[in-house]
Write a protein that holds these residues in place. Structure first.
Motif, PDB file in Angstrom:
ATOM      1  N   UNK A   1       6.227 -77.936 -59.673  1.00  0.00           N
ATOM      2  CA  UNK A   1       5.162 -78.557 -58.882  1.00  0.00           C
ATOM      3  C   UNK A   1       4.944 -80.004 -59.305  1.00  0.00           C
ATOM      4  N   UNK A   2       4.969 -80.214 -60.613  1.00  0.00           N
ATOM      5  CA  UNK A   2       4.837 -81.583 -61.122  1.00  0.00           C
ATOM      6  C   UNK A   2       6.004 -82.450 -60.653  1.00  0.00           C
ATOM      7  N   UNK A   3       7.193 -81.833 -60.616  1.00  0.00           N
ATOM      8  CA  UNK A   3       8.400 -82.601 -60.275  1.00  0.00           C
ATOM      9  C   UNK A   3       8.309 -83.198 -58.876  1.00  0.00           C
ATOM     10  N   UNK A   4       7.520 -82.572 -58.006  1.00  0.00           N
ATOM     11  CA  UNK A   4       7.355 -83.148 -56.672  1.00  0.00           C
ATOM     12  C   UNK A   4       6.709 -84.530 -56.778  1.00  0.00           C
ATOM     13  N   UNK A   5       5.652 -84.624 -57.592  1.00  0.00           N
ATOM     14  CA  UNK A   5       5.024 -85.928 -57.811  1.00  0.00           C
ATOM     15  C   UNK A   5       5.952 -86.850 -58.588  1.00  0.00           C
ATOM     16  N   UNK A   6       6.660 -86.279 -59.570  1.00  0.00           N
ATOM     17  CA  UNK A   6       7.599 -87.066 -60.371  1.00  0.00           C
ATOM     18  C   UNK A   6       8.641 -87.737 -59.488  1.00  0.00           C
ATOM     19  N   UNK A   7       9.234 -86.959 -58.580  1.00  0.00           N
ATOM     20  CA  UNK A   7      10.255 -87.523 -57.706  1.00  0.00           C
ATOM     21  C   UNK A   7       9.656 -88.487 -56.686  1.00  0.00           C
ATOM     22  N   UNK A   8       8.409 -88.233 -56.264  1.00  0.00           N
ATOM     23  CA  UNK A   8       7.732 -89.194 -55.400  1.00  0.00           C
ATOM     24  C   UNK A   8       7.670 -90.556 -56.080  1.00  0.00           C
ATOM     25  N   UNK A   9       7.221 -90.548 -57.342  1.00  0.00           N
ATOM     26  CA  UNK A   9       7.050 -91.803 -58.077  1.00  0.00           C
ATOM     27  C   UNK A   9       8.394 -92.421 -58.433  1.00  0.00           C
TER      28      UNK A   9
ATOM     29  N   UNK B   1      -1.315 -91.192 -55.904  1.00  0.00           N
ATOM     30  CA  UNK B   1      -1.204 -89.943 -56.657  1.00  0.00           C
ATOM     31  C   UNK B   1      -2.344 -89.791 -57.655  1.00  0.00           C
ATOM     32  N   UNK B   2      -2.703 -90.903 -58.307  1.00  0.00           N
ATOM     33  CA  UNK B   2      -3.772 -90.824 -59.315  1.00  0.00           C
ATOM     34  C   UNK B   2      -5.124 -90.549 -58.678  1.00  0.00           C
ATOM     35  N   UNK B   3      -5.319 -90.956 -57.431  1.00  0.00           N
ATOM     36  CA  UNK B   3      -6.555 -90.643 -56.717  1.00  0.00           C
ATOM     37  C   UNK B   3      -6.560 -89.201 -56.225  1.00  0.00           C
ATOM     38  N   UNK B   4      -5.403 -88.729 -55.798  1.00  0.00           N
ATOM     39  CA  UNK B   4      -5.294 -87.381 -55.245  1.00  0.00           C
ATOM     40  C   UNK B   4      -5.357 -86.311 -56.328  1.00  0.00           C
ATOM     41  N   UNK B   5      -4.733 -86.558 -57.478  1.00  0.00           N
ATOM     42  CA  UNK B   5      -4.611 -85.539 -58.510  1.00  0.00           C
ATOM     43  C   UNK B   5      -5.944 -84.968 -58.991  1.00  0.00           C
ATOM     44  N   UNK B   6      -6.950 -85.782 -59.355  1.00  0.00           N
ATOM     45  CA  UNK B   6      -8.208 -85.183 -59.813  1.00  0.00           C
ATOM     46  C   UNK B   6      -8.933 -84.401 -58.730  1.00  0.00           C
ATOM     47  N   UNK B   7      -8.839 -84.871 -57.476  1.00  0.00           N
ATOM     48  CA  UNK B   7      -9.480 -84.143 -56.372  1.00  0.00           C
ATOM     49  C   UNK B   7      -8.803 -82.791 -56.188  1.00  0.00           C
ATOM     50  N   UNK B   8      -7.478 -82.816 -56.134  1.00  0.00           N
ATOM     51  CA  UNK B   8      -6.720 -81.569 -55.946  1.00  0.00           C
ATOM     52  C   UNK B   8      -6.899 -80.609 -57.102  1.00  0.00           C
TER      53      UNK B   8
ATOM     54  N   UNK C   1      -9.183 -84.801 -65.400  1.00  0.00           N
ATOM     55  CA  UNK C   1      -8.164 -85.536 -64.652  1.00  0.00           C
ATOM     56  C   UNK C   1      -8.712 -86.823 -64.032  1.00  0.00           C
ATOM     57  N   UNK C   2      -9.997 -86.804 -63.627  1.00  0.00           N
ATOM     58  CA  UNK C   2     -10.565 -87.993 -62.976  1.00  0.00           C
ATOM     59  C   UNK C   2     -10.739 -89.148 -63.950  1.00  0.00           C
ATOM     60  N   UNK C   3     -10.818 -88.848 -65.242  1.00  0.00           N
ATOM     61  CA  UNK C   3     -10.937 -89.928 -66.220  1.00  0.00           C
ATOM     62  C   UNK C   3      -9.707 -90.839 -66.157  1.00  0.00           C
ATOM     63  N   UNK C   4      -8.547 -90.231 -65.852  1.00  0.00           N
ATOM     64  CA  UNK C   4      -7.324 -91.013 -65.740  1.00  0.00           C
ATOM     65  C   UNK C   4      -7.356 -91.892 -64.487  1.00  0.00           C
ATOM     66  N   UNK C   5      -7.949 -91.350 -63.411  1.00  0.00           N
ATOM     67  CA  UNK C   5      -8.091 -92.158 -62.203  1.00  0.00           C
ATOM     68  C   UNK C   5      -9.091 -93.286 -62.413  1.00  0.00           C
TER      69      UNK C   5
END
Length: 451
Positions: free
Chosen positions: A28-36, A54-61, A256-260
């Motif tokens: 699942x992570x690899x999908x974002x990895x390959x996106x980036x 991705x950084x905005x989407x990740x904490x929400x998701x 996760x939102x702290x990273x965003x």
């Protein structure tokens, strides 16, 4: 799952559940990895835009889907206490809740996306890529949340290999569509980083459809008759799931939102710094899959043991899992230190971005020890259905302590962007200490008389 009697049996069962979870999480992570990564090969502006999106989407998701994690201990304890007839009802209510959460995200995102991106003062190209990437990704939000609910059910039965197989089958599809839509191959439009958003959305639809077929057609899931009867929405059942799930989701969101938030604060730096920071954070997230997977496995086995009132076995699983995570963190930290430059070069051809990324990765090493402690303990506490303190601890350690520490180092020292990473490391360490104290209380005080 079956009852275990010796430590070696527990280790084998934990690995049996853990390994597929780890492969699934990496997939699942690899999908974002390959996106980036594939966007980075297209252009620096595209990788910056996709990384910010991705950084905005990740904490929400992760925050809202974390609510659905509540289904795992619920089902594990129902199965452990031999209440199998209630499983289908709980799963269907979780699916309804998943669709509702996805719709809420879509509605809020419609109004909030542009103001958030405008506040970041990004370069025009980076702004456009981030916006369009998130719009493309939104097409797959509903099936993604449905899949998360069904995965929680599948994993709660200890059948984590099924989730693994689904994810591994979907990953090459994601990569193929990335290739077609980012670079415009074989007659497909050349969309740059935005194409990776559409590729991921298509993949989300596929994994949801496969998961539904598995739950309906394949044993042992089919014996619970999920989707055979569409129950009415039960606010009582939703409340039961939310009582457990909301603190879990909020704890994940605060973490996760702290990273965003750091990404927003770093938007004042140039594109090279933003891209380097996001690439390093992306790879640090990959390493986090190990303690996270151990955490998820511990929730399953401990929920099963607590449901069967085997409290001594639950405690033994706890220490096995924590020891395993700490050992792996040392190994991964050593690998990261030795191979940080090759890792950076896998993401980008830009020499300046590559070298700055390798510096950020040194700081990522210090994430590993704290993650190896706090993530498994979170999973253990979820197995006990003890979630409120974890939520409070996440708020205090990351937002009240970690973020201000990072801001002070970034603004009032010569560390610059690296100062924010000091704050993140501090927040993770403080959170780990607090969670360890809570686990000790649960096992030494609350459950002491039951052991």
């Amino acid at each position: 799952m079956n009852q275990t009697y010796t430590k070696s049996q527990k280790i084998r069962l934990l690995f049996y559940i853990l390994i597929p979870i780890l492969i699934t999480q990496i997939g699942l992570y690899a999908m974002t990895f390959f996106d980036v990564m594939m966007s980075g090969q297209y252009s620096t502006e595209d990788v910056a835009g996709v990384s910010i999106g991705s950084s905005l989407w990740t904490p929400v998701y992760t925050g809202l889907s974390g609510i659905l994690i509540a289904l795992t201990p619920v089902v594990s304890q129902l199965v452990g206490s031999k209440q199998s007839k209630s499983v289908s009802y709980s799963v269907m209510q979780a699916v309804y809740l998943a669709v509702t959460l996805a719709l809420v995200i879509l509605i809020i995102g419609t109004f909030a996306l542009n103001p958030i991106l405008n506040a970041m003062n990004l370069e025009d190209t980076v702004h456009r890529v981030a916006h369009d990437y998130l719009i493309a990704l939104s097409i797959g939000i509903i099936p993604l949340f449905v899949y998360n609910a069904l995965r929680a059910f599948i994993d709660a039965l200890g059948q984590t290999r099924i989730s693994m197989i689904i994810t591994l089958c979907a990953l090459p599809i994601n990569v193929i569509f990335n290739y077609l839509l980012i670079y415009g191959k074989f007659g497909f439009p050349e969309l740059g980083g935005v194409g990776s958003g559409y590729a991921t959305a298509i993949t989300y639809w596929l994994i949801a459809m496969v998961a539904i077929l598995v739950v309906v057609k394949i044993s042992p899931f089919s014996t619970y008759k999920v989707f055979r009867e569409f129950f009415r929405i039960s606010w009582k059942e939703w409340r039961a799931l939310l009582i457990i799930g909301v603190p879990i989701g909020l704890a994940i969101f605060f973490e996760t939102s702290i990273f965003s938030a750091v990404t927003l604060l770093m938007s004042k730096y140039d594109t090279v710094t933003i891209a380097s920071h996001q690439i390093a954070m992306n790879f640090a997230s990959l390493l986090y899959m190990m303690p996270l997977s151990i955490s998820m496995a511990l929730t399953i086995v401990i929920g099963f043991e607590i449901g069967a009132a085997r409290y001594k076995d639950a405690k033994e699983y706890s220490w096995i899992g924590i020891s395993m995570a700490l050992t792996m963190s040392l190994v991964l930290s050593a690998i990261l230190f030795l191979f940080r430059e090759p890792v950076a070069s896998a993401y980008t051809k830009d020499y300046n971005v590559m070298m700055l990324t390798s510096h950020f990765l040194i700081y990522a090493i210090f994430f590993q020890i704290s993650d190896a402690l706090q993530a498994p303990i979170q999973g253990i506490l979820r197995g006990y259905k003890d979630v409120n303190v974890t939520f409070a601890m996440s708020l205090v350690s990351y937002w009240i302590l970690g973020l201000p520490i990072g801001f002070i180092f970034a603004k009032y020292t010569d560390m610059g962007a690296f100062g924010y990473w000091i704050g993140l490391i501090s927040g993770l360490a403080l959170g780990a200490i607090g969670l360890a104290a809570r686990l000790r209380y649960i096992q030494q005080v609350k459950y002491k008389k039951m052991v």
